[in-house]
Design a protein around this motif. Structure first.
Motif, PDB file in Angstrom:
ATOM      1  N   VAL A 161       0.861  -1.184   0.000  1.00  0.00           N
ATOM      2  CA  VAL A 161       0.000   0.000   0.000  1.00  0.00           C
ATOM      3  C   VAL A 161       0.900   1.236   0.000  1.00  0.00           C
ATOM      4  CG1 VAL A 161      -1.913  -1.144   1.204  1.00  0.00           C
ATOM      5  CG2 VAL A 161      -0.199   0.093   2.524  1.00  0.00           C
ATOM      6  N   PRO A 162       0.372   2.373  -0.467  1.00  0.00           N
ATOM      7  CA  PRO A 162       1.160   3.609  -0.412  1.00  0.00           C
ATOM      8  C   PRO A 162       1.492   3.986   1.035  1.00  0.00           C
ATOM      9  CG  PRO A 162      -0.738   3.872  -1.868  1.00  0.00           C
ATOM     10  CD  PRO A 162      -0.904   2.555  -1.147  1.00  0.00           C
ATOM     11  N   LEU A 163       2.582   4.730   1.200  1.00  0.00           N
ATOM     12  CA  LEU A 163       3.047   5.126   2.522  1.00  0.00           C
ATOM     13  C   LEU A 163       1.971   5.892   3.287  1.00  0.00           C
ATOM     14  CD1 LEU A 163       5.269   5.354   4.640  1.00  0.00           C
ATOM     15  CD2 LEU A 163       6.154   7.332   3.389  1.00  0.00           C
ATOM     16  N   ASN A 164       1.296   6.821   2.631  1.00  0.00           N
ATOM     17  CA  ASN A 164       0.252   7.596   3.325  1.00  0.00           C
ATOM     18  C   ASN A 164      -0.924   6.714   3.738  1.00  0.00           C
ATOM     19  OD1 ASN A 164       1.617  10.005   3.363  1.00  0.00           O
ATOM     20  ND2 ASN A 164       0.783  10.696   1.411  1.00  0.00           N
ATOM     21  N   THR A 165      -1.215   5.701   2.966  1.00  0.00           N
ATOM     22  CA  THR A 165      -2.275   4.758   3.347  1.00  0.00           C
ATOM     23  C   THR A 165      -1.880   4.018   4.618  1.00  0.00           C
ATOM     24  OG1 THR A 165      -2.957   4.486   1.047  1.00  0.00           O
ATOM     25  CG2 THR A 165      -3.605   2.746   2.593  1.00  0.00           C
ATOM     26  N   MET A 166      -0.602   3.605   4.709  1.00  0.00           N
ATOM     27  CA  MET A 166      -0.136   2.924   5.911  1.00  0.00           C
ATOM     28  C   MET A 166      -0.249   3.849   7.117  1.00  0.00           C
ATOM     29  SD  MET A 166       0.830   0.331   7.586  1.00  0.00           S
ATOM     30  CE  MET A 166       0.810  -0.772   6.187  1.00  0.00           C
ATOM     31  N   ARG A 167       0.140   5.101   6.951  1.00  0.00           N
ATOM     32  CA  ARG A 167       0.014   6.058   8.056  1.00  0.00           C
ATOM     33  C   ARG A 167      -1.438   6.191   8.500  1.00  0.00           C
ATOM     34  NH1 ARG A 167       4.199  10.040   5.267  1.00  0.00           N
ATOM     35  NH2 ARG A 167       6.077   9.364   6.366  1.00  0.00           N
ATOM     36  N   THR A 168      -2.347   6.251   7.532  1.00  0.00           N
ATOM     37  CA  THR A 168      -3.775   6.356   7.847  1.00  0.00           C
ATOM     38  C   THR A 168      -4.244   5.107   8.572  1.00  0.00           C
ATOM     39  OG1 THR A 168      -4.137   7.773   5.936  1.00  0.00           O
ATOM     40  CG2 THR A 168      -6.077   6.683   6.869  1.00  0.00           C
ATOM     41  N   TRP A 169      -3.845   3.920   8.112  1.00  0.00           N
ATOM     42  CA  TRP A 169      -4.207   2.659   8.785  1.00  0.00           C
ATOM     43  C   TRP A 169      -3.804   2.720  10.249  1.00  0.00           C
ATOM     44  CZ3 TRP A 169      -2.638  -2.447   5.904  1.00  0.00           C
ATOM     45  CH2 TRP A 169      -3.374  -2.574   4.713  1.00  0.00           C
ATOM     46  N   LEU A 170      -2.558   3.094  10.481  1.00  0.00           N
ATOM     47  CA  LEU A 170      -2.033   3.077  11.851  1.00  0.00           C
ATOM     48  C   LEU A 170      -2.728   4.125  12.717  1.00  0.00           C
ATOM     49  CD1 LEU A 170       1.720   2.488  11.029  1.00  0.00           C
ATOM     50  CD2 LEU A 170       0.128   0.843  12.009  1.00  0.00           C
ATOM     51  N   ARG A 171      -2.914   5.329  12.181  1.00  0.00           N
ATOM     52  CA  ARG A 171      -3.568   6.382  12.963  1.00  0.00           C
ATOM     53  C   ARG A 171      -4.988   5.965  13.333  1.00  0.00           C
ATOM     54  NH1 ARG A 171      -4.151  10.058   9.417  1.00  0.00           N
ATOM     55  NH2 ARG A 171      -6.362  10.249   9.380  1.00  0.00           N
ATOM     56  N   ARG A 172      -5.760   5.497  12.366  1.00  0.00           N
ATOM     57  CA  ARG A 172      -7.150   5.091  12.629  1.00  0.00           C
ATOM     58  C   ARG A 172      -7.204   3.891  13.577  1.00  0.00           C
ATOM     59  NH1 ARG A 172      -9.683   5.803   6.570  1.00  0.00           N
ATOM     60  NH2 ARG A 172      -9.710   8.084   6.608  1.00  0.00           N
ATOM     61  N   SER A 173      -6.262   2.967  13.415  1.00  0.00           N
ATOM     62  CA  SER A 173      -6.240   1.797  14.305  1.00  0.00           C
ATOM     63  C   SER A 173      -5.944   2.209  15.735  1.00  0.00           C
ATOM     64  CB  SER A 173      -5.188   0.789  13.825  1.00  0.00           C
ATOM     65  OG  SER A 173      -5.532   0.280  12.560  1.00  0.00           O
ATOM     66  N   LEU A 174      -5.020   3.140  15.933  1.00  0.00           N
ATOM     67  CA  LEU A 174      -4.718   3.613  17.289  1.00  0.00           C
ATOM     68  C   LEU A 174      -5.904   4.338  17.901  1.00  0.00           C
ATOM     69  CD1 LEU A 174      -1.022   4.830  16.925  1.00  0.00           C
ATOM     70  CD2 LEU A 174      -1.864   2.741  18.015  1.00  0.00           C
ATOM     71  N   ILE A 175      -6.637   5.089  17.087  1.00  0.00           N
ATOM     72  CA  ILE A 175      -7.843   5.768  17.585  1.00  0.00           C
ATOM     73  C   ILE A 175      -8.858   4.733  18.039  1.00  0.00           C
ATOM     74  CG2 ILE A 175      -9.828   7.171  16.876  1.00  0.00           C
ATOM     75  CD1 ILE A 175      -7.819   8.752  15.078  1.00  0.00           C
ATOM     76  N   LYS A 176      -9.071   3.691  17.236  1.00  0.00           N
ATOM     77  CA  LYS A 176     -10.014   2.629  17.611  1.00  0.00           C
ATOM     78  C   LYS A 176      -9.573   1.918  18.879  1.00  0.00           C
ATOM     79  CE  LYS A 176     -11.904   1.512  13.063  1.00  0.00           C
ATOM     80  NZ  LYS A 176     -12.038   0.494  12.015  1.00  0.00           N
TER      81      LYS A 176
END
Length: 183
Positions: A161-176
């Motif tokens: 996945v693109p780097l920004n997508t990975m950042r989004t995955w991690l940020r949203r996962s930490l919020i959850k």
């Protein structure tokens, strides 16, 4: 991004290398060495060390070409995995040697008390329950980033996945996870 025809050509070159075809090996090197050198250089961060490592990577590719199974992995992914693993082995070898066992026995145990371990165990169970609520690839990415120490770039490459997508995955996962743990 290589086309499927280019991918098939590289797979064919790897197969021919397994048959000890030196011409195929030379062509494989010419087509892939720049990409693999980039992978190794990114990990080692030292050009001279990366130049030496890339030589060793191609020796491994020559020796292990028979292990490549066309169709199981993309040929570029297989080559990158060989290069990446070799570079990581070099990084691991840089780490200082472990202390002697006798010296280690003299170190005081600063670990948590049994009471603290029980509390941590309960917290661990809560964290695991919250992690189970994440999509499996997101949970693995979180573990990779925050427990195993993989960089965002390495995880983006691993999950394609693109780097920004990975950042989004991690940020949203930490919020959850935070929402789950505070509930």
């Amino acid at each position: 991004m290589p086309t499927s025809s280019a991918s098939a050509d590289i797979a064919d070159l790897i197969t021919r290398c397994s048959l000890r075809d030196r011409g195929a090996f030379r062509t494989l090197y010419n087509r892939t060495s720049a990409k693999l050198f980039g992978v190794v250089l990114r990990i080692l961060r030292d050009r001279a060390e990366a130049e030496e490592a890339i030589q060793e990577v191609y020796v491994k590719i020559w020796q292990r070409a028979d292990r490549f199974v066309a169709g199981q992995y993309s040929p570029i992914s297989w080559l990158v995995a060989v290069a990446r693993n070799h570079a990581l082995d070099i990084v691991r070898a840089r780490r200082p040697a472990s202390q002697e066992l006798d010296e280690a026995m003299e170190i005081a145990d600063e670990g948590p008390s049994p009471e603290t371990l029980v509390g941590a165990s309960e917290d661990g169970q809560r964290i695991e329950a919250c992690m189970a609520q994440l999509e499996p690839d997101r949970a693995e990415a979180v573990k990779g980033a925050y427990l195993d120490g993989y960089s965002y770039e390495e995880l983006a490459e691993r999950y394609a996945v693109p780097l920004n997508t990975m950042r989004t995955w991690l940020r949203r996962s930490l919020i959850k996870l935070r929402e789950c743990l505070t509930a």
